[in-house]
Enzyme design. Structure first.
Site, PDB file in Angstrom:
ATOM      1  CB  SER A 122      40.973  38.483  25.193  1.00 21.21           C
ATOM      2  OG  SER A 122      41.122  37.575  25.837  1.00 21.21           O
ATOM      3  CB  ILE A 123      41.633  43.736  27.748  1.00 15.09           C
ATOM      4  CG1 ILE A 123      40.410  43.082  29.496  1.00 15.09           C
ATOM      5  CG2 ILE A 123      42.007  45.253  27.390  1.00 15.09           C
ATOM      6  CD1 ILE A 123      41.725  44.431  29.750  1.00 15.09           C
ATOM      7  CE1 TYR A 130      46.487  41.636  39.130  1.00 15.90           C
ATOM      8  CE2 TYR A 130      48.222  43.256  39.346  1.00 15.90           C
ATOM      9  CZ  TYR A 130      47.373  42.473  38.685  1.00 15.90           C
ATOM     10  OH  TYR A 130      47.325  42.429  37.811  1.00 15.90           O
ATOM     11  CE  LYS A 178      49.228  43.287  34.887  1.00 15.15           C
ATOM     12  NZ  LYS A 178      49.591  43.161  33.224  1.00 15.15           N
ATOM     13  CB  THR A 202      39.301  38.444  31.071  1.00 12.71           C
ATOM     14  OG1 THR A 202      40.119  38.815  32.437  1.00 12.71           O
ATOM     15  CG2 THR A 202      39.195  39.948  30.529  1.00 12.71           C
ATOM     16  CG  ASP A 220      54.538  29.859  25.429  1.00 15.37           C
ATOM     17  OD1 ASP A 220      55.128  30.335  25.780  1.00 15.37           O
ATOM     18  OD2 ASP A 220      54.448  28.618  25.969  1.00 15.37           O
TER      19      ASP A 220
HETATM   20  N1  LIG Z   1      40.641  41.922  33.299  1.00 12.14           N
HETATM   21  C1  LIG Z   1      40.740  42.423  33.621  1.00 12.14           C
HETATM   22  O1  LIG Z   1      40.566  42.834  35.354  1.00 12.14           O
HETATM   23  C2  LIG Z   1      42.531  43.798  33.979  1.00 12.14           C
HETATM   24  C3  LIG Z   1      42.530  44.934  34.678  1.00 12.14           C
HETATM   25  C4  LIG Z   1      44.027  45.462  34.797  1.00 12.14           C
HETATM   26  C5  LIG Z   1      44.681  44.822  33.590  1.00 12.14           C
HETATM   27  N2  LIG Z   1      44.723  44.220  32.564  1.00 12.14           N
HETATM   28  C6  LIG Z   1      45.985  43.047  32.296  1.00 12.14           C
HETATM   29  O2  LIG Z   1      45.159  43.168  31.129  1.00 12.14           O
HETATM   30  C7  LIG Z   1      45.965  42.276  30.442  1.00 12.14           C
HETATM   31  C8  LIG Z   1      45.459  40.598  29.578  1.00 12.14           C
HETATM   32  O3  LIG Z   1      44.467  40.056  30.168  1.00 12.14           O
HETATM   33  P1  LIG Z   1      42.777  39.990  30.490  1.00 12.14           P
HETATM   34  O4  LIG Z   1      41.920  40.368  31.543  1.00 12.14           O
HETATM   35  O5  LIG Z   1      42.204  40.438  29.122  1.00 12.14           O
HETATM   36  O6  LIG Z   1      42.771  38.509  30.612  1.00 12.14           O
HETATM   37  P2  LIG Z   1      42.832  37.168  29.327  1.00 12.14           P
HETATM   38  O7  LIG Z   1      43.216  35.951  30.283  1.00 12.14           O
HETATM   39  O8  LIG Z   1      41.660  36.967  27.908  1.00 12.14           O
HETATM   40  O9  LIG Z   1      44.655  37.391  28.614  1.00 12.14           O
HETATM   41  C9  LIG Z   1      45.468  37.146  29.125  1.00 12.14           C
HETATM   42  C10 LIG Z   1      45.913  36.855  27.586  1.00 12.14           C
HETATM   43  O10 LIG Z   1      47.874  36.112  28.268  1.00 12.14           O
HETATM   44  C11 LIG Z   1      48.142  35.169  27.292  1.00 12.14           C
HETATM   45  N3  LIG Z   1      49.341  34.465  28.172  1.00 12.14           N
HETATM   46  C12 LIG Z   1      49.281  33.827  29.296  1.00 12.14           C
HETATM   47  N4  LIG Z   1      50.559  33.382  29.572  1.00 12.14           N
HETATM   48  C13 LIG Z   1      50.944  32.952  27.785  1.00 12.14           C
HETATM   49  C14 LIG Z   1      52.639  32.936  27.864  1.00 12.14           C
HETATM   50  N5  LIG Z   1      53.251  31.813  27.668  1.00 12.14           N
HETATM   51  N6  LIG Z   1      52.545  33.102  25.923  1.00 12.14           N
HETATM   52  C15 LIG Z   1      51.694  33.736  24.976  1.00 12.14           C
HETATM   53  N7  LIG Z   1      50.191  34.508  25.476  1.00 12.14           N
HETATM   54  C16 LIG Z   1      49.543  34.117  27.192  1.00 12.14           C
HETATM   55  C17 LIG Z   1      46.598  34.014  27.297  1.00 12.14           C
HETATM   56  O11 LIG Z   1      46.600  33.164  26.040  1.00 12.14           O
HETATM   57  C18 LIG Z   1      45.459  35.309  27.535  1.00 12.14           C
HETATM   58  O12 LIG Z   1      45.518  35.551  26.357  1.00 12.14           O
HETATM   59  C19 LIG Z   1      46.890  41.444  31.403  1.00 12.14           C
HETATM   60  O13 LIG Z   1      48.324  41.466  31.466  1.00 12.14           O
HETATM   61  C20 LIG Z   1      46.374  41.712  32.107  1.00 12.14           C
HETATM   62  O14 LIG Z   1      47.057  41.581  33.791  1.00 12.14           O
HETATM   63  C21 LIG Z   1      43.146  43.034  33.538  1.00 12.14           C
END
Ligand SMILES: NC(=O)c1ccc[n+]([C@@H]2O[C@H](COP(=O)([O-])OP(=O)(O)OC[C@H]3O[C@@H](n4cnc5c(N)ncnc54)[C@H](O)[C@@H]3O)[C@@H](O)[C@H]2O)c1
Length: 260
Positions: free
Chosen positions: A19-20, A159, A166, A197, A67
């Site tokens: 996770s980020i 997307y 976003k 991720t 949540d």
């Molecule tokens: N991975 C990429 O390429 C990328 C690029 C740009 C932006 N992002 C953004 O980074 C952020 C983190 O995503 P990631 O890539 O680390 O993936 P990730 O799946 O590790 O993280 C997403 C998180 O959102 C949480 N989540 C989803 N529904 C939820 C809910 N109802 N209540 C609480 N938590 C909830 C998940 O449990 C998870 O921890 C997101 O906003 C994503 O859009 C990701």
């Protein structure tokens, strides 16, 4: 020098070690911040066990379920932080969600429910968290940071509804920055390039996006969650005391190139 000693930071959105949010938690801890993590609970308690194991490695004892679709969970989260800490200096929101069928195919095919769900989880949750945390951040030069993506600005294949969410998220950052600035709270977004991720694994053609970014970005490589985390740590620190309402790209410069 980046110094987060004495700062209390909540990181929302750690699912696993990819996770980020986990990269962000590590950077904040390295800067000296005291951490709390919130996670999406599941019936079997698997995510809690996974997140607690990670939190232990940073000496973080506060792992709280939330949540973000549940108002009661958000209230309980900030009540718990108020009891434990009495204040909050940084709030990091790294959460997004949508139905996988709303990311592929024709954008015009998105359902009303799918559109609402994506915006509820990915945008409203930031506003609700800012509302929940604002009184705890009062008088602390607080910092709120969320994670966005270039799909807010460009029509990126597969997307779809998340790009619209976003764009709304980035707008919410500006409205929150305008409202909370007089109380000393800064609100910014970081826009990373693609990172493997759990969430990105459901985006069709994601490996092509990774390849194209590494090939065309001025730095000719993809970024890591820790590089994103370091930018977030900067935005949470006094070094960024003059910055609010911004989107900071951490994408090797990809967004300045022409094309997709
Ligand atoms: N991975 C990429 O390429 C990328 C690029 C740009 C932006 N992002 C953004 O980074 C952020 C983190 O995503 P990631 O890539 O680390 O993936 P990730 O799946 O590790 O993280 C997403 C998180 O959102 C949480 N989540 C989803 N529904 C939820 C809910 N109802 N209540 C609480 N938590 C909830 C998940 O449990 C998870 O921890 C997101 O906003 C994503 O859009 C990701």
């Amino acid at each position: 020098m980046l110094d987060l000693k004495g700062r209390k930071a909540l990181v929302m959105g750690v699912a696993n070690e990819s996770s980020i949010a986990w990269g962000i938690a590590q950077s904040l801890a390295e800067g000296g911040a005291e951490l709390a993590l919130s996670f999406l609970p599941d019936a079997r308690g698997r995510s809690e066990r996974r997140v607690r194991r990670l939190a232990d490695t940073l000496g973080c004892g506060l792992c709280l379920p939330c949540d973000v679709r549940e108002d009661g969970d958000i209230e309980a989260l900030f009540e718990a932080l108020g009891r434990e800490w009495g204040g909050l200096d940084a709030l990091v929101h790294s959460i997004a969600g949508a139905r996988s069928e709303d990311l592929v195919g024709e954008f015009t095919g998105v359902s009303r429910e799918g559109f609402a769900l994506a915006h509820d989880i990915s945008v409203y949750s930031l506003i609700a968290a800012a509302h929940g945390g604002r009184s705890l951040m009062q008088g602390s030069d607080g910092s709120i940071v969320t994670i966005t993506y270039l799909g807010s600005q460009r029509a990126i294949p597969n997307y779809n509804v998340m790009g619209v969410a976003k764009a709304a998220l980035e707008s919410a950052v500006r409205y929150l920055a305008a409202e909370l600035g007089p109380a000393g709270t800064r609100v910014n977004a970081v826009s990373p390039g693609p990172i493997e991720t759990l969430s990105s694994s459901v985006i069709a053609g994601f490996s092509e996006i990774l390849g194209a970014t590494a090939e065309r970005a001025p730095l000719r490589r993809n970024v890591t969650a820790r590089q994103v985390g370091n930018a977030v740590a900067f935005l949470c620190s006094d070094l960024a005391a003059g910055i609010t309402g911004q989107v900071l790209y951490v994408d090797g410069g990809y967004h300045i190139t022409a094309g997709m």
